[in-house]
Design a protein around this motif. Structure first.
Motif, PDB file in Angstrom:
ATOM      1  N   PHE A 108     -25.214  92.800  57.320  1.00  0.00           N
ATOM      2  CA  PHE A 108     -25.393  94.212  57.030  1.00  0.00           C
ATOM      3  C   PHE A 108     -26.629  94.773  57.725  1.00  0.00           C
ATOM      4  N   TYR A 109     -26.438  95.837  58.447  1.00  0.00           N
ATOM      5  CA  TYR A 109     -27.475  96.637  59.126  1.00  0.00           C
ATOM      6  C   TYR A 109     -28.619  95.814  59.719  1.00  0.00           C
ATOM      7  N   GLY A 110     -28.235  94.856  60.558  1.00  0.00           N
ATOM      8  CA  GLY A 110     -29.226  94.051  61.281  1.00  0.00           C
ATOM      9  C   GLY A 110     -29.668  94.799  62.532  1.00  0.00           C
ATOM     10  N   SER A 111     -30.714  95.576  62.412  1.00  0.00           N
ATOM     11  CA  SER A 111     -31.098  96.470  63.507  1.00  0.00           C
ATOM     12  C   SER A 111     -31.552  95.735  64.768  1.00  0.00           C
ATOM     13  N   ARG A 126     -18.796  89.301  60.830  1.00  0.00           N
ATOM     14  CA  ARG A 126     -18.549  90.728  60.646  1.00  0.00           C
ATOM     15  C   ARG A 126     -19.894  91.458  60.635  1.00  0.00           C
ATOM     16  N   LEU A 127     -20.017  92.438  61.512  1.00  0.00           N
ATOM     17  CA  LEU A 127     -21.255  93.203  61.641  1.00  0.00           C
ATOM     18  C   LEU A 127     -21.040  94.600  61.059  1.00  0.00           C
ATOM     19  N   ILE A 128     -21.810  94.934  60.030  1.00  0.00           N
ATOM     20  CA  ILE A 128     -21.649  96.208  59.332  1.00  0.00           C
ATOM     21  C   ILE A 128     -22.943  97.000  59.480  1.00  0.00           C
ATOM     22  N   PHE A 129     -22.839  98.172  60.100  1.00  0.00           N
ATOM     23  CA  PHE A 129     -24.026  98.988  60.358  1.00  0.00           C
ATOM     24  C   PHE A 129     -23.996 100.289  59.575  1.00  0.00           C
ATOM     25  N   ALA A 130     -25.176 100.737  59.185  1.00  0.00           N
ATOM     26  CA  ALA A 130     -25.329 102.049  58.565  1.00  0.00           C
ATOM     27  C   ALA A 130     -25.177 103.101  59.663  1.00  0.00           C
ATOM     28  N   GLU A 131     -24.671 104.255  59.302  1.00  0.00           N
ATOM     29  CA  GLU A 131     -24.497 105.317  60.293  1.00  0.00           C
ATOM     30  C   GLU A 131     -25.837 105.893  60.745  1.00  0.00           C
ATOM     31  N   GLN A 132     -26.808 105.903  59.819  1.00  0.00           N
ATOM     32  CA  GLN A 132     -28.107 106.507  60.126  1.00  0.00           C
ATOM     33  C   GLN A 132     -29.200 105.447  60.204  1.00  0.00           C
ATOM     34  N   GLU A 133     -29.837 105.384  61.363  1.00  0.00           N
ATOM     35  CA  GLU A 133     -30.960 104.476  61.614  1.00  0.00           C
ATOM     36  C   GLU A 133     -32.059 105.276  62.285  1.00  0.00           C
ATOM     37  N   GLY A 157     -21.698 108.008  56.776  1.00  0.00           N
ATOM     38  CA  GLY A 157     -22.549 108.643  55.767  1.00  0.00           C
ATOM     39  C   GLY A 157     -23.619 107.748  55.169  1.00  0.00           C
ATOM     40  N   SER A 158     -23.745 106.524  55.653  1.00  0.00           N
ATOM     41  CA  SER A 158     -24.690 105.585  55.043  1.00  0.00           C
ATOM     42  C   SER A 158     -26.024 105.545  55.786  1.00  0.00           C
ATOM     43  N   LYS A 159     -27.025 105.040  55.082  1.00  0.00           N
ATOM     44  CA  LYS A 159     -28.367 104.850  55.632  1.00  0.00           C
ATOM     45  C   LYS A 159     -28.726 103.373  55.552  1.00  0.00           C
ATOM     46  N   SER A 167     -34.304  99.939  48.370  1.00  0.00           N
ATOM     47  CA  SER A 167     -34.407 100.684  49.624  1.00  0.00           C
ATOM     48  C   SER A 167     -34.153 102.176  49.412  1.00  0.00           C
ATOM     49  N   SER A 168     -34.837 102.996  50.198  1.00  0.00           N
ATOM     50  CA  SER A 168     -34.625 104.448  50.117  1.00  0.00           C
ATOM     51  C   SER A 168     -33.222 104.828  50.583  1.00  0.00           C
ATOM     52  N   GLY A 169     -32.547 103.947  51.339  1.00  0.00           N
ATOM     53  CA  GLY A 169     -31.191 104.227  51.813  1.00  0.00           C
ATOM     54  C   GLY A 169     -30.097 103.721  50.887  1.00  0.00           C
ATOM     55  N   PHE A 170     -30.474 103.193  49.715  1.00  0.00           N
ATOM     56  CA  PHE A 170     -29.500 102.615  48.782  1.00  0.00           C
ATOM     57  C   PHE A 170     -28.420 103.607  48.376  1.00  0.00           C
TER      58      PHE A 170
END
Length: 192
Positions: A108-111, A126-133, A157-159, A167-170
């Motif tokens: 999950f969201y490995g930047s 499986r690589l799952i990314f937040a839409e907002q980084e 729509g995710s952070k 996290s503030s993006g929770f």
């Protein structure tokens, strides 16, 4: 005590009460990897946790720690779930032959994955990314990873941090959706 079947690699917050609660929901024995050696460290803010993570050696040191855990437990591990820095650390290990027996890695969201796009995992990943980084454009990274035949997706729509209550993006709704998927995945193994 049974050998671990699921490796959970935490984000920069480390092994928090939320991670312990997350791990207890799975029907298989879990091993939790944290970037911090002093396990009971709690950070009231993400920036403090991040600075402590960098002081511990950052993603490179974390990846080395995770590699040792994977190699020590390779005969029993079947799943690996990673979050943020933990997802990046797992990605750096995903070409390690010790991960070949894993049935699934979910990251999950490995930047920092963006810096290592050429990695070829030896297990289904499986690589799952937040839409907002803040630091990069996830949609472009997902498109690039897909061109490299990686299983990458963007959560609309995710952070960053949508799985972590600290996290503030929770996002509870998104966390619950993925939690159901992760539980279904591991229950298949527990029933076998």
């Amino acid at each position: 005590m049974s050998p671990p079947v699921l490796l959970i690699v935490t984000d920069v917050f480390g092994n928090t009460p939320a991670i312990a609660s997350f791990a207890r929901q799975f029907p298989v024995p879990c091993l939790i990897a944290s970037p911090f050696s002093g396990e009971k460290t709690q950070y009231p803010a993400e920036t403090l946790a991040y600075h402590a993570f960098i002081a511990e050696g950052g993603v490179g040191a974390y990846a080395e720690h995770v590699a040792q855990l994977i190699e020590a437990n390779q005969s029993s591990l079947r799943y690996a779930f990673g979050f943020s820095a933990g997802a990046s650390a797992l990605w750096l290990n995903s070409a390690n032959p010790a991960m070949a027996k894993l049935q699934q890695a979910v990251l999950f969201y490995g930047s920092r994955i963006r810096d290592y796009r050429d990695v070829q995992p030896v297990c289904p990943t499986r690589l799952i990314f937040a839409e907002q980084e803040a630091a990069f454009e996830p949609a472009k990274l997902v498109a690039d990873l897909r061109q490299r035949n990686q299983d990458a997706e963007l959560v609309k729509g995710s952070k960053h941090g949508f799985m972590n209550p600290y996290s503030s993006g929770f996002c509870l709704k998104t966390q619950e959706l993925f939690m159901k998927e992760l539980l279904n995945l591991t229950q298949i193994s527990a029933a076998a």
